[in-house]
Design a protein around this motif. Structure first.
Motif, mmCIF file in Angstrom:
data_model
loop_
_atom_site.group_PDB
_atom_site.id
_atom_site.type_symbol
_atom_site.label_atom_id
_atom_site.label_comp_id
_atom_site.label_asym_id
_atom_site.label_seq_id
_atom_site.Cartn_x
_atom_site.Cartn_y
_atom_site.Cartn_z
ATOM 1 N N THR A 173 0.832 -1.204 0.000
ATOM 2 C CA THR A 173 0.000 0.000 0.000
ATOM 3 C C THR A 173 0.866 1.253 0.000
ATOM 4 O O THR A 173 1.944 1.293 0.602
ATOM 5 C CB THR A 173 -0.928 0.039 1.236
ATOM 6 O OG1 THR A 173 -0.140 0.111 2.431
ATOM 7 C CG2 THR A 173 -1.803 -1.201 1.282
ATOM 8 N N THR A 175 -0.038 5.412 0.574
ATOM 9 C CA THR A 175 -1.128 6.299 1.004
ATOM 10 C C THR A 175 -0.661 7.744 1.069
ATOM 11 O O THR A 175 0.369 8.044 1.681
ATOM 12 C CB THR A 175 -1.639 5.883 2.398
ATOM 13 O OG1 THR A 175 -2.048 4.511 2.360
ATOM 14 C CG2 THR A 175 -2.809 6.746 2.825
ATOM 15 N N TYR A 177 -1.897 11.660 2.239
ATOM 16 C CA TYR A 177 -2.842 12.197 3.210
ATOM 17 C C TYR A 177 -2.636 13.697 3.373
ATOM 18 O O TYR A 177 -1.592 14.260 3.003
ATOM 19 C CB TYR A 177 -2.654 11.521 4.572
ATOM 20 C CG TYR A 177 -1.352 11.862 5.248
ATOM 21 C CD1 TYR A 177 -1.224 13.007 6.054
ATOM 22 C CD2 TYR A 177 -0.216 11.062 5.082
ATOM 23 C CE1 TYR A 177 -0.021 13.341 6.655
ATOM 24 C CE2 TYR A 177 0.985 11.387 5.687
ATOM 25 C CZ TYR A 177 1.083 12.527 6.470
ATOM 26 O OH TYR A 177 2.275 12.862 7.061
ATOM 27 N N ARG A 217 3.076 11.160 2.751
ATOM 28 C CA ARG A 217 2.870 9.861 2.111
ATOM 29 C C ARG A 217 3.472 8.771 2.994
ATOM 30 O O ARG A 217 4.595 8.921 3.487
ATOM 31 C CB ARG A 217 3.535 9.843 0.720
ATOM 32 C CG ARG A 217 3.264 8.596 -0.130
ATOM 33 C CD ARG A 217 3.816 8.835 -1.531
ATOM 34 N NE ARG A 217 3.466 7.760 -2.442
ATOM 35 C CZ ARG A 217 4.233 6.702 -2.689
ATOM 36 N NH1 ARG A 217 5.404 6.567 -2.057
ATOM 37 N NH2 ARG A 217 3.854 5.766 -3.551
ATOM 38 N N ASP A 281 -6.728 -0.372 6.690
ATOM 39 C CA ASP A 281 -6.961 1.071 6.868
ATOM 40 C C ASP A 281 -6.721 1.497 8.309
ATOM 41 O O ASP A 281 -6.166 2.573 8.563
ATOM 42 C CB ASP A 281 -8.386 1.435 6.448
ATOM 43 C CG ASP A 281 -8.581 1.401 4.938
ATOM 44 O OD1 ASP A 281 -7.567 1.397 4.218
ATOM 45 O OD2 ASP A 281 -9.745 1.384 4.484
ATOM 46 N N ILE A 284 -3.080 1.817 8.689
ATOM 47 C CA ILE A 284 -2.581 2.959 7.909
ATOM 48 C C ILE A 284 -2.850 4.264 8.644
ATOM 49 O O ILE A 284 -2.014 5.180 8.651
ATOM 50 C CB ILE A 284 -3.219 2.954 6.506
ATOM 51 C CG1 ILE A 284 -2.665 1.785 5.682
ATOM 52 C CG2 ILE A 284 -2.969 4.274 5.790
ATOM 53 C CD1 ILE A 284 -3.367 1.557 4.371
ATOM 54 N N VAL A 302 -7.540 10.969 2.996
ATOM 55 C CA VAL A 302 -6.679 9.801 2.837
ATOM 56 C C VAL A 302 -6.968 9.150 1.494
ATOM 57 O O VAL A 302 -8.122 8.969 1.122
ATOM 58 C CB VAL A 302 -6.914 8.775 3.977
ATOM 59 C CG1 VAL A 302 -6.137 7.495 3.711
ATOM 60 C CG2 VAL A 302 -6.524 9.359 5.322
ATOM 61 N N ASP A 303 -5.908 8.795 0.760
ATOM 62 C CA ASP A 303 -6.059 8.097 -0.517
ATOM 63 C C ASP A 303 -5.045 6.964 -0.555
ATOM 64 O O ASP A 303 -3.832 7.205 -0.596
ATOM 65 C CB ASP A 303 -5.826 9.058 -1.684
ATOM 66 C CG ASP A 303 -6.048 8.374 -3.030
ATOM 67 O OD1 ASP A 303 -6.702 7.312 -3.062
ATOM 68 O OD2 ASP A 303 -5.546 8.890 -4.048
ATOM 69 N N THR A 304 -5.540 5.719 -0.515
ATOM 70 C CA THR A 304 -4.664 4.541 -0.450
ATOM 71 C C THR A 304 -4.716 3.771 -1.757
ATOM 72 O O THR A 304 -5.806 3.476 -2.272
ATOM 73 C CB THR A 304 -5.063 3.619 0.717
ATOM 74 O OG1 THR A 304 -4.927 4.330 1.951
ATOM 75 C CG2 THR A 304 -4.188 2.377 0.759
#
Length: 400
Positions: A173, A175, A177, A217, A281, A284, A302-304
């Motif tokens: 992953t 992510t 943010y 990130r 999540d 994360i 948040v974008d994962t």
């Protein structure tokens, strides 16, 4: 590795039975060993180890194949027992168990019902007697349990050995943010307090929070995120049985199922990954808080992105049973590898009421003593100490 799917054929299932090489009687797997035990003559029939690595399968490819495969609702297949000649059906969720007419252990092929078959399993390590002892210790130690329930621990209720289906997921992953970092600082303020029955003015250090916009990130590789694929037990109980020694998984072998029940998966692969993603999540979010730093954190966006995501389908062993108390059923399970016990339990209203009453009386006694000694007034007038935590989230944390 790409997933392997089988053509479903619910009418003619393949079934396996395991005769003793000495007397021909049907064998059962002996927990904690690598052999099948004959209960008739006592002969130990060694299970030949199957070679090969435990493989991971590409999740994206599997999901695409599943969407292209027609879905059919098939009735439970008819099982034929070679020992007594009877024909019968397992429960719709099971593919291993005993013949209801003669008790012979039978294992049916999973490919007859489900397109994804288990490729690995953990054999039972503890036997029924050991599992019952673990349960007795657990239920005897329950606070506020009715006495009638604790008496149940001394009974000889039979435990059922079951292999439950699970998914595991691996995923890389990344992510991005945005949020805010909160740093605590202190200012002096003059406040009025009562000392020795007089109002006086004092100067105190009062904590404040300075918020700063941040973005960043974080990356994390998730290995073997475990998701129960059975609906037979509440998810909170399944999750509470962790940890499992997944590093000890062996290639799927029907020999280890002989004498036990085994279930098909009831949680589909896509739904299983949704549950795994929720667990990812949560971790994360903690990673983001650490990356933000400071004394408090607010997370706004948040974008994962997941990549290289793979899965396994495996079977894990549990001992399970249920007991009734006041017309309600309570279930419990024991991890067939570690002996960890988790389950549902009733509470004694009387025991809780007496405990609350004792706590209130104790608190009242302490308050009376502090008030008479003057210690309570000193405690109220003492400045409060603030100990900021490096990863504490603020009360107005914005969840996604």
């Amino acid at each position: 590795m790409s997933a392997v799917f089988k053509t479903l054929n619910p009418k003619r299932p393949n079934t396996l039975q395991f005769p003793c090489r000495q007397c021909g009687a049907v064998l059962k797997y002996a927990p904690g060993s690598t052999h099948l035990l004959c209960e008739h003559c006592g002969t130990e029939n060694v299970i030949e180890l199957r070679g090969g690595a435990i493989e991971e399968y590409d999740l994206g490819q599997a999901l695409r194949q599943l969407t292209q495969t027609p879905t059919t609702t098939a009735a439970a297949p008819t099982i034929h027992c070679n020992e007594c000649g009877a024909g019968f059906q397992f429960e719709a969720k099971n593919h291993a168990g005993e013949c209801p007419f003669c008790g012979t252990p039978i294992v049916a092929a999973t490919a007859e019902i489900k397109p994804i078959q288990p490729k690995s399993l953990l054999p039972f390590r503890i036997d029924e007697a050991n599992a019952r002892q673990r349960f007795q210790q657990w239920i005897a130690g329950l606070w506020f349990a009715p006495n009638a329930v604790k008496k149940y621990a001394r009974s000889n209720t039979k435990l059922n050995g079951v292999y439950l289906p699970f998914w595991t997921f691996d995923s890389q992953t990344a992510t991005t943010y945005s949020g805010e970092r909160g740093d605590v600082y202190y200012v002096q303020e003059r406040v009025q307090v009562v000392r020795n029955n007089r109002v006086v003015t004092e100067t105190r250090q009062v904590p404040k929070i300075r918020w700063t916009p941040v973005s960043g990130r974080v990356q994390r590789f998730f290995d073997d995120v475990l998701v129960g694929a059975s609906n037979s037990l509440p998810r909170k109980i399944l999750d509470a049985l962790q940890p499992w020694d997944l590093h000890a998984l062996i290639p799927y072998d029907e020999n280890y199922l002989s004498g036990f029940r085994s279930e098909y998966y009831q949680v589909e692969l896509a739904d299983g990954f949704d549950l795994a993603r929720q667990a990812m999540d949560n971790q994360i979010y903690l990673d983001i808080c650490r990356d933000i730093g400071g004394d408090h954190q607010r997370i706004h966006q948040v974008d994962t992105h997941h990549s290289g995501t793979t899965y396994k389908h495996c079977l894990l062993p549990v001992w399970s049973a249920a007991f009734r108390y006041r017309d309600k059923s309570y279930r419990f399970v024991i991890n067939g590898r570690t002996g960890k016990v988790r389950g549902e339990r009733p509470y004694s209203i009387w025991k809780i009421a007496f405990a609350v009453l004792a706590a209130l009386l104790s608190a009242a006694g302490i308050y009376y003593y502090l008030e008479k000694s003057g210690a309570l007034e000193n405690m109220q007038n003492r400045p409060a100490a603030v100990h900021p935590s490096p990863y504490r989230q603020s009360p107005d944390y914005d969840s996604i």
